[in-house]
Design a protein around this motif. Structure first.
Motif, PDB file in Angstrom:
ATOM      1  N   ALA A 184      15.652  16.565  92.281  1.00 53.48           N
ATOM      2  CA  ALA A 184      15.647  17.628  93.143  1.00 53.48           C
ATOM      3  C   ALA A 184      16.934  18.694  93.061  1.00 53.48           C
ATOM      4  O   ALA A 184      16.651  19.759  93.342  1.00 53.48           O
ATOM      5  CB  ALA A 184      16.001  16.806  94.651  1.00 53.48           C
ATOM      6  N   LEU A 185      18.204  18.026  92.618  1.00 53.57           N
ATOM      7  CA  LEU A 185      19.043  19.091  92.009  1.00 53.57           C
ATOM      8  C   LEU A 185      18.600  20.031  90.970  1.00 53.57           C
ATOM      9  O   LEU A 185      18.731  21.141  91.175  1.00 53.57           O
ATOM     10  CB  LEU A 185      20.354  18.308  91.641  1.00 53.57           C
ATOM     11  N   ARG A 186      17.954  19.437  89.928  1.00 56.00           N
ATOM     12  CA  ARG A 186      17.400  20.210  89.002  1.00 56.00           C
ATOM     13  C   ARG A 186      16.265  21.434  89.262  1.00 56.00           C
ATOM     14  O   ARG A 186      16.148  22.380  88.998  1.00 56.00           O
ATOM     15  CB  ARG A 186      17.133  19.574  87.634  1.00 56.00           C
ATOM     16  N   SER A 187      15.524  20.877  90.308  1.00 58.36           N
ATOM     17  CA  SER A 187      14.340  21.571  90.816  1.00 58.36           C
ATOM     18  C   SER A 187      15.089  22.971  91.740  1.00 58.36           C
ATOM     19  O   SER A 187      14.483  23.927  91.389  1.00 58.36           O
ATOM     20  CB  SER A 187      13.335  20.897  91.614  1.00 58.36           C
ATOM     21  N   ARG A 188      16.013  22.628  92.656  1.00 51.65           N
ATOM     22  CA  ARG A 188      16.734  23.673  93.153  1.00 51.65           C
ATOM     23  C   ARG A 188      17.441  24.371  92.267  1.00 51.65           C
ATOM     24  O   ARG A 188      17.283  25.745  92.297  1.00 51.65           O
ATOM     25  CB  ARG A 188      17.815  22.793  94.209  1.00 51.65           C
ATOM     26  N   GLN A 189      17.982  23.985  91.297  1.00 52.62           N
ATOM     27  CA  GLN A 189      18.579  25.024  90.154  1.00 52.62           C
ATOM     28  C   GLN A 189      17.581  25.733  89.546  1.00 52.62           C
ATOM     29  O   GLN A 189      17.964  26.924  89.461  1.00 52.62           O
ATOM     30  CB  GLN A 189      19.415  24.369  89.266  1.00 52.62           C
ATOM     31  N   LEU A 190      16.626  25.212  89.099  1.00 50.40           N
ATOM     32  CA  LEU A 190      15.500  26.136  88.587  1.00 50.40           C
ATOM     33  C   LEU A 190      14.820  26.922  89.266  1.00 50.40           C
ATOM     34  O   LEU A 190      14.669  28.244  89.020  1.00 50.40           O
ATOM     35  CB  LEU A 190      14.330  25.101  87.929  1.00 50.40           C
ATOM     36  N   MET A 191      14.611  26.693  90.514  1.00 52.28           N
ATOM     37  CA  MET A 191      14.014  27.871  91.598  1.00 52.28           C
ATOM     38  C   MET A 191      14.862  28.640  91.689  1.00 52.28           C
ATOM     39  O   MET A 191      14.454  29.850  91.991  1.00 52.28           O
ATOM     40  CB  MET A 191      13.456  26.975  92.755  1.00 52.28           C
ATOM     41  N   ALA A 192      16.308  28.437  92.209  1.00 46.82           N
ATOM     42  CA  ALA A 192      17.289  29.393  92.328  1.00 46.82           C
ATOM     43  C   ALA A 192      17.207  30.440  91.262  1.00 46.82           C
ATOM     44  O   ALA A 192      17.319  31.685  91.327  1.00 46.82           O
ATOM     45  CB  ALA A 192      18.502  29.055  92.546  1.00 46.82           C
ATOM     46  N   GLY A 193      17.137  30.036  90.005  1.00 42.01           N
ATOM     47  CA  GLY A 193      17.084  30.963  88.866  1.00 42.01           C
ATOM     48  C   GLY A 193      16.046  32.027  88.624  1.00 42.01           C
ATOM     49  O   GLY A 193      16.088  33.019  88.416  1.00 42.01           O
ATOM     50  N   ALA A 194      14.729  31.436  89.129  1.00 41.83           N
ATOM     51  CA  ALA A 194      13.537  31.932  89.195  1.00 41.83           C
ATOM     52  C   ALA A 194      13.617  33.118  90.231  1.00 41.83           C
ATOM     53  O   ALA A 194      13.352  34.379  89.904  1.00 41.83           O
ATOM     54  CB  ALA A 194      12.383  31.136  89.235  1.00 41.83           C
ATOM     55  N   HIS A 195      14.408  32.805  91.428  1.00 38.78           N
ATOM     56  CA  HIS A 195      14.361  33.921  92.464  1.00 38.78           C
ATOM     57  C   HIS A 195      15.453  34.816  92.055  1.00 38.78           C
ATOM     58  O   HIS A 195      15.055  36.006  92.337  1.00 38.78           O
ATOM     59  CB  HIS A 195      14.937  32.830  93.727  1.00 38.78           C
ATOM     60  N   ARG A 196      16.475  34.492  91.291  1.00 39.05           N
ATOM     61  CA  ARG A 196      17.315  35.599  90.830  1.00 39.05           C
ATOM     62  C   ARG A 196      16.569  36.524  90.111  1.00 39.05           C
ATOM     63  O   ARG A 196      16.971  37.636  90.220  1.00 39.05           O
ATOM     64  CB  ARG A 196      18.628  34.822  90.387  1.00 39.05           C
ATOM     65  N   ARG A 197      15.839  36.083  89.153  1.00 39.55           N
ATOM     66  CA  ARG A 197      15.312  36.838  87.998  1.00 39.55           C
ATOM     67  C   ARG A 197      14.241  37.635  88.931  1.00 39.55           C
ATOM     68  O   ARG A 197      14.066  38.887  88.576  1.00 39.55           O
ATOM     69  CB  ARG A 197      14.545  36.096  87.053  1.00 39.55           C
ATOM     70  N   ARG A 198      13.496  37.327  89.861  1.00 40.52           N
ATOM     71  CA  ARG A 198      12.491  37.866  90.436  1.00 40.52           C
ATOM     72  C   ARG A 198      13.405  39.117  91.294  1.00 40.52           C
ATOM     73  O   ARG A 198      12.737  40.274  91.560  1.00 40.52           O
ATOM     74  CB  ARG A 198      11.449  37.100  91.326  1.00 40.52           C
ATOM     75  N   ALA A 199      14.324  38.750  91.919  1.00 44.57           N
ATOM     76  CA  ALA A 199      14.930  39.719  92.736  1.00 44.57           C
ATOM     77  C   ALA A 199      15.329  40.789  91.937  1.00 44.57           C
ATOM     78  O   ALA A 199      15.581  42.053  92.112  1.00 44.57           O
ATOM     79  CB  ALA A 199      16.177  39.065  93.400  1.00 44.57           C
ATOM     80  N   ALA A 200      16.043  40.433  90.548  1.00 46.55           N
ATOM     81  CA  ALA A 200      16.659  41.509  89.708  1.00 46.55           C
ATOM     82  C   ALA A 200      15.618  42.567  89.411  1.00 46.55           C
ATOM     83  O   ALA A 200      15.685  43.729  89.363  1.00 46.55           O
ATOM     84  CB  ALA A 200      17.261  40.883  88.306  1.00 46.55           C
TER      85      ALA A 200
END
Length: 218
Positions: A184-200
């Motif tokens: 769960a921790l790693r999934s949240r970390q990965l999704m947060a990174g993908a969200h930041r890239r899409r936002a950028a």
């Protein structure tokens, strides 16, 4: 799989023995498995695809090519949102665990909600600190190693772990629960990174649109 089809036939010519996706399909190339697995093959791909956002699937028998294409497309969406100087080639073989964790984001969100419920209600800052500490601890680190990895004092690690033990209780002593908490921790970390890239990418796209607007005449 490529982000854009620009000069795709020139890329195919430079790589040699490969097939090009048909017009109207997502841009991609079917290449020999040796290019994806061997050191020389990877070096050639990186040289030819320099400044292009591209993802290379895992090597499979020809009849399983669709599975490799799906994995490469998913990895491209997660890691390489656009072409440019900071783009490059990524390989599915290097991101197997991330792809497995995020192959179904709905299930990942369910796992996060269930296993990280004890952290709900904490401030974002406190939650981030405790999650980083817990993830390092679940990775098998002791207090000195966690402290070094997070650039904090070992006593701070021990204090945070006491907090986490109060929040999670016996779950931190159950092997299955610990495994799912780490997932769960790693999934949240990965999704947060993908969200930041899409936002950028969205911000860059909006900025480019503003720059292209014609200047009104006075």
């Amino acid at each position: 799989m490529l982000r854009t089809a620009t000069d795709i036939h020139l890329v195919a010519s430079a790589l040699g023995d490969c097939l090009v996706s048909a017009p109207g399909e997502a841009p991609g190339l079917l290449i020999p498995g040796a290019l994806a697995e061997g050191r020389d093959g990877r070096a050639k791909l990186k040289g030819v695809l320099r400044h292009r956002a591209a993802a290379v699937g895992h090597a499979v028998p020809a009849q399983d090519a669709a599975a490799s294409i799906r994995s490469a497309s998913r990895l491209l969406d997660l890691t390489s949102p656009h072409d440019g100087p900071d783009a490059g080639v990524v390989f599915v073989d290097d991101h197997l665990s991330a792809l497995l964790l995020l192959q179904d984001e709905s299930l990942a969100h369910t796992l996060i909600a269930r296993r990280l419920r004890p952290l709900a209600g904490l401030t974002p800052e406190r939650c981030e600190r405790l999650e980083a500490t817990l993830l390092a601890w679940l990775g098998g680190m002791g207090a000195p190693e966690v402290a070094k990895a997070l650039s904090i004092h070992p006593q701070t690690v021990r204090y945070r772990m006491r907090q986490l033990e109060k929040l999670f209780g016996a779950r931190l002593r159950d092997p299955r629960a610990r495994f799912e908490i780490e997932m769960a921790l790693r999934s949240r970390q990965l999704m947060a990174g993908a969200h930041r890239r899409r936002a950028a990418v969205g911000r860059r796209s909006r900025a480019a649109t503003r720059l292209r607007r014609p200047v009104p005449r006075l």
